[in-house]
Design a protein around this motif. Structure first.
Motif, short mmCIF file in Angstrom:
data_model
loop_
_atom_site.label_atom_id
_atom_site.label_comp_id
_atom_site.label_asym_id
_atom_site.label_seq_id
_atom_site.Cartn_x
_atom_site.Cartn_y
_atom_site.Cartn_z
N PHE A 113 0.82 -1.19 0.00
CA PHE A 113 0.00 0.00 0.00
C PHE A 113 0.87 1.26 0.00
O PHE A 113 1.94 1.31 0.60
CB PHE A 113 -0.90 0.02 1.24
N TYR A 127 -4.46 6.44 1.67
CA TYR A 127 -3.89 5.30 0.95
C TYR A 127 -4.18 5.52 -0.54
O TYR A 127 -5.33 5.58 -0.94
CB TYR A 127 -4.50 3.98 1.42
N ILE A 130 -5.98 2.72 -4.28
CA ILE A 130 -6.57 1.58 -3.58
C ILE A 130 -7.62 0.86 -4.41
O ILE A 130 -7.78 -0.35 -4.30
CB ILE A 130 -7.19 2.07 -2.25
N ARG A 187 -9.84 -5.66 1.38
CA ARG A 187 -8.82 -4.63 1.22
C ARG A 187 -8.84 -3.66 2.39
O ARG A 187 -7.79 -3.21 2.88
CB ARG A 187 -9.04 -3.89 -0.11
N MET A 191 -5.79 -2.85 5.08
CA MET A 191 -5.29 -1.51 5.34
C MET A 191 -5.36 -1.15 6.82
O MET A 191 -4.46 -0.52 7.36
CB MET A 191 -6.08 -0.47 4.53
#
Length: 320
Positions: A113, A127, A130, A187, A191
């Motif tokens: 990431f 982030y 993504i 996801r 994160m």
């Protein structure tokens, strides 16, 4: 006697052994540092230099979670817990990019990431890249047929109602509505390192803000930007003096609770009106009650002391 002295390989093997022992026997670094192994106290302990060596070795070998624990503990040896929680990476000479690598520790070894930290306490980060263009179009495709005016919960009426201070359209999506929804759920978990299941988070909400669309100051947790907005549409945190303009494919993540699971008033934020263009976004709220093993509470003496000026500022904005 020189051939009998420890060499670099011996040093690395010793550090590897320490990390392995802690992982296998679930020993906390703070207990190991004091010589406490599975409730048995030994006449041995580590000093700050030992802790620093373990932290640097873990970081160098990409054991970012272990590095975080050892480097933070190093700071605790030099200062009180409150100062350590805020300044440990600065004291040890880590740059923000190093800290970003720690927070971005995840299963994506090939494409890690891209984490940009905006604030450490409370944690606020962006982030980048993504969600792909294809995934965005899929979310919009399944959202459009059922999207409708956004609402907020009215405690007096005990129901959701439309209000003039949240002018957007939105829809909640189930994991089985599309493969993309479930992919994004995983996801988000990667994160945040939090549990993101049906009983630990809300469904993914897709929202669209048209011309003048905005959401006044409020509190919540997580959001993804699905479009670039020509003008306007920024997310602002007035108490933190942070402004984040929408960027397609990025995710804005922040924690609105402190380590004692108490609300953090400095995370008050708002969605500014869209001046030109159309803003698509997706949000995911994650519950704290299901994170006892991922993000355990800290005792009061290790909590960040609130800045009374921040609280007064938030109360002024809310009219309290």
């Amino acid at each position: 006697m020189r051939p009998n002295f420890p060499i670099r390989e011996d040093y690395n093997d010793a550090l590897d052994s320490v990390l392995l022992i802690l992982d296998v026997y679930l020993i906390e670094p703070k207990d190991f540092a004091k010589g406490l192994l599975n409730d048995k106290q030994y006449n041995s302990s580590l000093n700050a230099l030992d802790l620093y060596a373990l932290g640097q070795y873990a970081f160098k070998n990409k054991y970012y979670k272990d590095a975080h624990n050892w480097l933070y503990l190093t700071c605790v040896y030099f200062m009180n817990a409150e100062e350590a929680q805020i300044n440990y990476y600065k004291v040890l000479g880590l740059h923000e990019m190093d800290l970003s690598q720690i927070y971005a520790m995840n299963l994506l070894k090939i494409t890690p990431f891209k984490c940009e930290i905006l604030n450490d306490l409370p944690f606020v980060a962006i982030y980048h890249d993504i969600i792909s263009d294809r995934e965005i179009e899929e979310l919009k495709r399944i959202a459009v047929p059922t999207i409708k005016r956004s609402t907020v919960y009215d405690y007096a009426k005990e129901t959701n109602v439309p209000v003039n201070y949240r002018t957007s359209n939105s829809v909640f999506l189930n994991n089985n509505d599309s493969y993309v929804v479930d992919i994004l759920r995983q996801r988000v978990s990667d994160m945040t390192h939090l549990n993101v299941f049906a009983n630990s988070s809300d469904q993914l909400q897709v929202m669209n803000y048209g011309l003048g669309g905005y959401f006044r100051s409020h509190f919540d947790f997580f959001g993804k930007d699905m479009t670039n907005v020509q003008q306007g549409g920024a997310t602002v945190f007035p108490p933190l003096r942070i402004t984040n303009f929408p960027k397609k494919g990025s995710a804005l993540i922040f924690s609105n609770l402190d380590n004692n699971i108490s609300p953090d008033p400095s995370t008050l934020h708002a969605g500014c009106p869209v001046l030109f263009g159309s803003k698509w976004a997706a949000t995911k709220w994650i519950y704290s009650s299901e994170q006892m093993f991922r993000k355990p509470c800290l005792p009061p003496n290790q909590l960040k002391a609130y800045d009374t000026q921040v609280i007064d500022f938030v109360h002024q904005i809310l009219g309290l």
